[in-house]
Design a protein around this motif. Structure first.
Motif, PDB file in Angstrom:
ATOM      1  N   ALA A 153       0.837  -1.204   0.000  1.00  9.30           N
ATOM      2  CA  ALA A 153       0.000   0.000   0.000  1.00  9.30           C
ATOM      3  C   ALA A 153       0.868   1.248   0.000  1.00  9.30           C
ATOM      4  O   ALA A 153       1.991   1.235   0.506  1.00  9.30           O
ATOM      5  CB  ALA A 153      -0.920   0.001   1.221  1.00  9.30           C
ATOM      6  N   ARG A 168      -5.369   9.481   1.127  1.00 12.17           N
ATOM      7  CA  ARG A 168      -5.893   8.386   0.308  1.00 12.17           C
ATOM      8  C   ARG A 168      -4.844   7.286   0.285  1.00 12.17           C
ATOM      9  O   ARG A 168      -3.653   7.551   0.154  1.00 12.17           O
ATOM     10  CB  ARG A 168      -6.180   8.869  -1.106  1.00 12.17           C
ATOM     11  CG  ARG A 168      -6.730   7.777  -1.997  1.00 12.17           C
ATOM     12  CD  ARG A 168      -7.146   8.338  -3.343  1.00 12.17           C
ATOM     13  NE  ARG A 168      -7.519   7.273  -4.225  1.00 12.17           N
ATOM     14  CZ  ARG A 168      -8.724   6.702  -4.256  1.00 12.17           C
ATOM     15  NH1 ARG A 168      -9.665   7.111  -3.443  1.00 12.17           N
ATOM     16  NH2 ARG A 168      -8.984   5.732  -5.105  1.00 12.17           N
ATOM     17  N   ASP A 203      -4.019   3.382  -1.459  1.00 14.68           N
ATOM     18  CA  ASP A 203      -4.337   2.304  -2.400  1.00 14.68           C
ATOM     19  C   ASP A 203      -3.570   1.064  -1.971  1.00 14.68           C
ATOM     20  O   ASP A 203      -2.365   1.139  -1.708  1.00 14.68           O
ATOM     21  CB  ASP A 203      -3.921   2.683  -3.827  1.00 14.68           C
ATOM     22  CG  ASP A 203      -4.707   3.885  -4.337  1.00 14.68           C
ATOM     23  OD1 ASP A 203      -5.942   3.876  -4.210  1.00 14.68           O
ATOM     24  OD2 ASP A 203      -4.083   4.826  -4.842  1.00 14.68           O
ATOM     25  N   TRP A 208      -2.700  -3.068  -2.955  1.00 17.70           N
ATOM     26  CA  TRP A 208      -2.697  -4.005  -4.073  1.00 17.70           C
ATOM     27  C   TRP A 208      -1.887  -5.236  -3.718  1.00 17.70           C
ATOM     28  O   TRP A 208      -1.186  -5.270  -2.713  1.00 17.70           O
ATOM     29  CB  TRP A 208      -2.149  -3.328  -5.330  1.00 17.70           C
ATOM     30  CG  TRP A 208      -0.674  -3.066  -5.291  1.00 17.70           C
ATOM     31  CD1 TRP A 208       0.316  -3.866  -5.768  1.00 17.70           C
ATOM     32  CD2 TRP A 208      -0.005  -1.923  -4.722  1.00 17.70           C
ATOM     33  NE1 TRP A 208       1.560  -3.301  -5.544  1.00 17.70           N
ATOM     34  CE2 TRP A 208       1.388  -2.115  -4.898  1.00 17.70           C
ATOM     35  CE3 TRP A 208      -0.441  -0.774  -4.074  1.00 17.70           C
ATOM     36  CZ2 TRP A 208       2.327  -1.191  -4.458  1.00 17.70           C
ATOM     37  CZ3 TRP A 208       0.502   0.142  -3.635  1.00 17.70           C
ATOM     38  CH2 TRP A 208       1.859  -0.079  -3.830  1.00 17.70           C
ATOM     39  N   ARG A 230      -0.060  -2.917  -9.030  1.00 13.47           N
ATOM     40  CA  ARG A 230      -0.517  -1.669  -8.422  1.00 13.47           C
ATOM     41  C   ARG A 230      -1.727  -1.105  -9.172  1.00 13.47           C
ATOM     42  O   ARG A 230      -2.590  -0.446  -8.587  1.00 13.47           O
ATOM     43  CB  ARG A 230       0.627  -0.663  -8.405  1.00 13.47           C
ATOM     44  CG  ARG A 230       0.294   0.571  -7.625  1.00 13.47           C
ATOM     45  CD  ARG A 230       1.496   1.445  -7.432  1.00 13.47           C
ATOM     46  NE  ARG A 230       1.100   2.638  -6.691  1.00 13.47           N
ATOM     47  CZ  ARG A 230       1.821   3.704  -6.576  1.00 13.47           C
ATOM     48  NH1 ARG A 230       3.018   3.748  -7.119  1.00 13.47           N
ATOM     49  NH2 ARG A 230       1.390   4.739  -5.913  1.00 13.47           N
ATOM     50  N   PRO A 279      -5.899  -2.428  -7.721  1.00 10.71           N
ATOM     51  CA  PRO A 279      -5.982  -2.402  -6.263  1.00 10.71           C
ATOM     52  C   PRO A 279      -7.051  -3.353  -5.725  1.00 10.71           C
ATOM     53  O   PRO A 279      -8.061  -3.603  -6.383  1.00 10.71           O
ATOM     54  CB  PRO A 279      -6.331  -0.948  -5.942  1.00 10.71           C
ATOM     55  CG  PRO A 279      -6.920  -0.389  -7.181  1.00 10.71           C
ATOM     56  CD  PRO A 279      -6.328  -1.160  -8.325  1.00 10.71           C
ATOM     57  N   ASN A 333      -9.274   0.589  -1.455  1.00 10.79           N
ATOM     58  CA  ASN A 333      -8.876   1.995  -1.337  1.00 10.79           C
ATOM     59  C   ASN A 333      -9.394   2.531  -0.015  1.00 10.79           C
ATOM     60  O   ASN A 333     -10.460   2.109   0.455  1.00 10.79           O
ATOM     61  CB  ASN A 333      -9.481   2.855  -2.451  1.00 10.79           C
ATOM     62  CG  ASN A 333      -9.000   2.470  -3.813  1.00 10.79           C
ATOM     63  OD1 ASN A 333      -7.860   2.086  -3.980  1.00 10.79           O
ATOM     64  ND2 ASN A 333      -9.867   2.568  -4.805  1.00 10.79           N
ATOM     65  N   HIS A 369     -10.020   6.315   2.114  1.00  7.44           N
ATOM     66  CA  HIS A 369      -9.980   7.771   2.174  1.00  7.44           C
ATOM     67  C   HIS A 369     -10.275   8.139   3.616  1.00  7.44           C
ATOM     68  O   HIS A 369     -11.254   7.665   4.189  1.00  7.44           O
ATOM     69  CB  HIS A 369     -11.010   8.413   1.245  1.00  7.44           C
ATOM     70  CG  HIS A 369     -10.957   9.906   1.296  1.00  7.44           C
ATOM     71  ND1 HIS A 369     -11.844  10.656   2.015  1.00  7.44           N
ATOM     72  CD2 HIS A 369     -10.083  10.786   0.753  1.00  7.44           C
ATOM     73  CE1 HIS A 369     -11.524  11.933   1.898  1.00  7.44           C
ATOM     74  NE2 HIS A 369     -10.470  12.035   1.130  1.00  7.44           N
TER      75      HIS A 369
END
Length: 137
Positions: free
Chosen positions: A94, A109, A111, A113, A117, A120, A123, A125
């Motif tokens: 991440a 934020r 992401d 994976w 990448r 993902p 996610n 936020h």
């Protein structure tokens, strides 16, 4: 790796999860090494969503600690996670990006994976309460 990031990594919660940080200049990649206890559904098998969410929240805090001068650990105000695909029984990576930072609140934020990448698995936020280091002058 800076001292604040080392302190986060050595905290009991983060160290129990096995989270590591790979710091290269202005890029910080967090790594959640696969462990059998992270499996939430053994029939698929898939990583537990709570473990993925917690990992991404740790990554957000790490990003703030690595790239801003803070006097204390960031505190989550609210966090929203979008689960995009099942986490396979393998390592998760991440990266956090600070989308906006004020004097008391930062928007971050993250992401996460596995294989690519560009694909993902989730996610995040979040809004975090921060306490920047006061500069004299």
């Amino acid at each position: 790796m800076n001292e604040r990031l080392l302190k986060l990594q050595s905290s009991p919660y983060v160290s129990r999860m096995g989270v590591r940080f790979d710091d290269h200049g202005d890029e910080l990649t967090a790594i959640l090494p696969y462990d059998e206890w992270l499996i939430g559904n053994p029939l698929i098998p898939a990583l537990h969503g709570g473990a993925i969410g917690a990992f991404m929240e740790i990554t957000a805090s790490a990003g703030l600690l690595a790239f801003t001068e803070l006097a204390a650990l960031p505190k989550p105000i609210d966090v929203a996670v979008d689960y995009l695909r099942p986490g396979k029984p393998q390592d998760v990576y991440a990266r956090a990006s600070i989308t906006r930072q004020g004097s008391r609140v930062a928007n971050v934020r993250v992401d996460a994976w596995q294989d690519r990448r560009a694909a993902p698995i989730a996610n995040l936020h979040g809004h975090f309460l921060i306490k920047p280091v006061k500069t004299s002058g």
